[in-house]
Design an enzyme around this catalytic site. Structure first.
Site, PDB file in Angstrom:
ATOM      1  CE  LYS A 114      -3.240   2.617   2.945  1.00 34.87           C
ATOM      2  NZ  LYS A 114      -4.179   2.607   4.093  1.00 34.87           N
ATOM      3  CG  ASP A 132      -5.650   7.881   4.599  1.00 32.85           C
ATOM      4  OD1 ASP A 132      -6.539   8.522   3.994  1.00 32.85           O
ATOM      5  OD2 ASP A 132      -5.869   6.841   5.268  1.00 32.85           O
ATOM      6  CE  LYS A 144      -6.674   8.470   8.054  1.00 33.19           C
ATOM      7  NZ  LYS A 144      -7.407   7.377   8.703  1.00 33.19           N
ATOM      8  CG  ASP A 197      -2.064   5.304   4.993  1.00 32.21           C
ATOM      9  OD1 ASP A 197      -1.940   4.273   5.681  1.00 32.21           O
ATOM     10  OD2 ASP A 197      -3.141   5.651   4.470  1.00 32.21           O
ATOM     11  CG  ASP A 200     -10.071   7.350   6.577  1.00 30.27           C
ATOM     12  OD1 ASP A 200      -8.979   7.301   5.965  1.00 30.27           O
ATOM     13  OD2 ASP A 200     -10.176   7.596   7.796  1.00 30.27           O
ATOM     14  CD  GLU A 257      -6.723   5.232   2.346  1.00 28.85           C
ATOM     15  OE1 GLU A 257      -7.737   5.310   3.069  1.00 28.85           O
ATOM     16  OE2 GLU A 257      -5.584   4.990   2.813  1.00 28.85           O
ATOM     17  NE  ARG A 301     -10.843  -1.372   3.722  1.00 28.05           N
ATOM     18  CZ  ARG A 301     -11.482  -1.595   4.875  1.00 28.05           C
ATOM     19  NH1 ARG A 301     -12.650  -2.225   4.865  1.00 28.05           N
ATOM     20  NH2 ARG A 301     -10.961  -1.198   6.018  1.00 28.05           N
TER      21      ARG A 301
HETATM   22  N1  BES Z   1      -4.451   4.395   6.867  1.00 33.86           N
HETATM   23  C1  BES Z   1      -5.641   4.125   7.590  1.00 33.86           C
HETATM   24  C2  BES Z   1      -5.445   3.109   8.699  1.00 33.86           C
HETATM   25  C3  BES Z   1      -4.619   3.521   9.856  1.00 33.86           C
HETATM   26  C4  BES Z   1      -5.033   4.530  10.697  1.00 33.86           C
HETATM   27  C5  BES Z   1      -3.459   2.849  10.131  1.00 33.86           C
HETATM   28  C6  BES Z   1      -4.276   4.866  11.787  1.00 33.86           C
HETATM   29  C7  BES Z   1      -2.704   3.172  11.217  1.00 33.86           C
HETATM   30  C8  BES Z   1      -3.120   4.197  12.035  1.00 33.86           C
HETATM   31  C9  BES Z   1      -6.707   3.556   6.663  1.00 33.86           C
HETATM   32  O1  BES Z   1      -6.694   4.065   5.386  1.00 33.86           O
HETATM   33  C10 BES Z   1      -8.029   3.898   7.280  1.00 33.86           C
HETATM   34  O2  BES Z   1      -8.301   5.055   7.414  1.00 33.86           O
HETATM   35  N2  BES Z   1      -8.795   2.887   7.665  1.00 33.86           N
HETATM   36  C11 BES Z   1     -10.065   3.104   8.271  1.00 33.86           C
HETATM   37  C12 BES Z   1     -11.040   2.128   7.670  1.00 33.86           C
HETATM   38  C13 BES Z   1     -12.471   2.387   8.028  1.00 33.86           C
HETATM   39  C14 BES Z   1     -12.931   3.715   7.433  1.00 33.86           C
HETATM   40  C15 BES Z   1     -13.320   1.251   7.536  1.00 33.86           C
HETATM   41  C16 BES Z   1      -9.915   2.874   9.765  1.00 33.86           C
HETATM   42  O3  BES Z   1      -9.152   1.994  10.176  1.00 33.86           O
HETATM   43  O4  BES Z   1     -10.541   3.607  10.522  1.00 33.86           O
HETATM   44 ZN    ZN Z   2      -4.904   4.731   4.678  1.00 32.74          ZN
HETATM   45 MN    MN Z   3      -7.772   5.873   5.210  1.00 33.67          MN
END
Ligand code: BES
Ligand code: ZN
Ligand code: MN
Length: 460
Positions: free
Chosen positions: A228, A233, A240, A251, A310, A312, A314
């Protein structure tokens, strides 16, 4: 970063003596009387992590004492010696006796010498170590250099590490090892059928791209790595909060880690045909950003409804995984900083992994333990798969409810992987929130070391 290992003869290297509560009495008894007194006066009691330099009569350092956990202690930290480069005065040192695991101690020493110095050429510790006997220092150096690459890429802020700069780093790696390299950039992603990578990346002024690196004998078994590469992000329109956005330069940690793994594999000349795919994008906010409840096609053919912009990571991985499967690799490995839920479940130091192959699961767990590069298996729990259902498209990228967030992300990715492909997915954190021995605060290489060892064993 120059190697921490002293390869020239170093007869005057300062000895480091490791001591535990159990061995300290005997070690103390063997010290010269004035050093015994010095240790007593300084209250040295071989507490784990305690460090004391003992002086010679002329005031130079005669010896270093360093405390370790007892041999059998359950909280034994095999990377404890990684604190030494941050504690010792400049000089050349050697291990006078064996720490619990001499190979991991030497590795920890190298990993603990890392400093992010791109913007401030300051704090590199000038502490060197004579390679301990019986340790493959070439392999340790290879691992340490790859770790430095991953950490530097992650620590570099997003203004200097966008999709283009990430591609340049991959191109440089390809050049160094004679790998083939190509990228698909911007609207060309749509023309070549990568709709999800394009959808996530199109709002940024820095064009999205798919990085594609290939190395090795085409006749060897195919191993494909997917990372990834979200260079920042913001969360997109489902923005966020500032606290969550703060460290999102990391990210692209999955990309950094697959590049580090690729560097180790190529440097060790493993007998495999390597491919590295990195969807590199910035998840930005703009008028043309993708929106909640937008629906996009995907390379695999499934239509994807956007439950949350968010989620994104996946999305971009989905198109890359679909491409990877088209050439039927023997082993497909992806890594990414995909969910906050993984950190909630297991904390920052223990990334969950998922696989559809039981032998691979055992192998990953064994190498993770042996390399002190911990990972923990979580299930691709079939009963949760229906949570990804959309009422209007084939799949939704963000199930409501938020239960089992790391698992549902893995299940989402699984829909884009061929059932017959042996697949490993690691939901890494890629970051050390506060410094620990061998692990300075900031970007971290996770899972790559363990997987390198697994690949070394399978494809020597
Ligand atoms: N990059 C983030 C995940 C993340 C956040 C990793 C903080 C490490 C620390 C990812 O893109 C994300 O925002 N995931 C969301 C998914 C949700 C919206 C289904 C998450 O984990 O909140
Ligand atoms: Zn992310
Ligand atoms: Mn995200």
């Amino acid at each position: 970063m120059p190697s921490v290992f002293e390869t020239a003869p170093a007869p005057s290297a300062i000895p480091i003596t490791f001591a535990t509560k159990a061995t300290w009495d005997a070690i103390r008894a063997g010290l010269p009387a004035e050093n015994r007194q010095f240790a007593l006066a300084n209250g040295f009691a071989a507490k784990p992590g305690a460090c004391l330099t003992l002086p010679s009569a002329d005031g130079s350092i005669r010896q270093v004492l360093f405390g370790l956990e007892d041999e059998t202690g359950k909280s034994r930290d095999l990377f404890r010696p990684g604190a030494l480069p941050g504690l010792l005065p400049p000089g050349v040192y050697r291990f006078a006796n064996a720490p619990h695991d001499v190979r991991l101690a030497a590795l920890a020493f190298a990993l603990g010498s890392y400093r992010f110095s791109r913007y401030r050429k300051n704090d590199l510790p000038n502490v060197r170590l004579v390679p301990p006997d019986g340790v493959d220092i070439g392999d340790i150096t290879r691992i340490a250099e790859a770790t430095t690459l991953a950490r530097d890429l992650i620590n570099t802020p997003s203004n200097d590490m966008g999709p283009e700069e990430l591609a340049l780093a991959a191109a440089e790696l390809a050049r160094r090892f004679g790998a083939d390299f190509s990228t698909i950039v911007g609207d060309e992603l749509t023309r070549q059928n990568f709709p999800l990578i394009h959808a996530v990346g199109m709002a940024s002024s820095r064009a999205p791209r798919l990085i594609d690196l290939t190395w090795g004998d085409p006749g060897h078994p195919k191993v494909t790595l997917v990372g990834k590469g979200v260079c920042f992000d913001t969360g997109g329109l489902d923005l966020k909060p500032s606290s969550g956005m703060l460290i999102m330069k990391k990210d692209m940690g999955g990309a950094a880690n697959v590049l580090a793994l690729a560097q180790m594999v190529m440097d060790a000349k493993l007998k495999l045909r390597l491919r590295v795919l990195i969807p590199a994008v910035e998840n930005a906010v703009a008028g043309n950003a993708f929106r909640p409840l937008d629906i996009f096609p995907s390379r695999k053919g499934l239509t994807v409804e956007i439950g949350n912009t968010d989620a994104e990571g996946r999305l971009v991985l989905a198109d890359a995984l679909a491409l990877a499967c088209e050439e039927k690799p023997e082993l497909l490995i992806d890594m990414g900083t995909l969910t906050g839920a993984a950190r909630v479940a297991l904390g920052p130091d223990l990334p969950p992994f998922y696989t559809n192959d039981e032998t691979l699961a055992l192998d990953v767990a064994a190498h993770a333990k042996a390399e002190n590069d911990p990972m923990w298996r979580l299930p691709l729990w079939p009963a949760y798969d229906s949570w990804l259902d959309s009422k209007v498209a084939n799949i939704n990228n963000a199930p409501s409810g938020g239960f089992a967030g790391s698992i549902t992300c893995a299940l989402f990715l699984q829909r884009f992987v061929e059932d017959t492909t042996r697949w490993l997915h690691v939901d890494i954190y890629g970051w050390t929130p506060s410094a620990k021995p061998a692990r300075p605060e900031g970007g971290e290489c996770q899972a790559a070391r363990a997987i390198y060892k697994l690949l070394s064993q399978r494809y020597a």
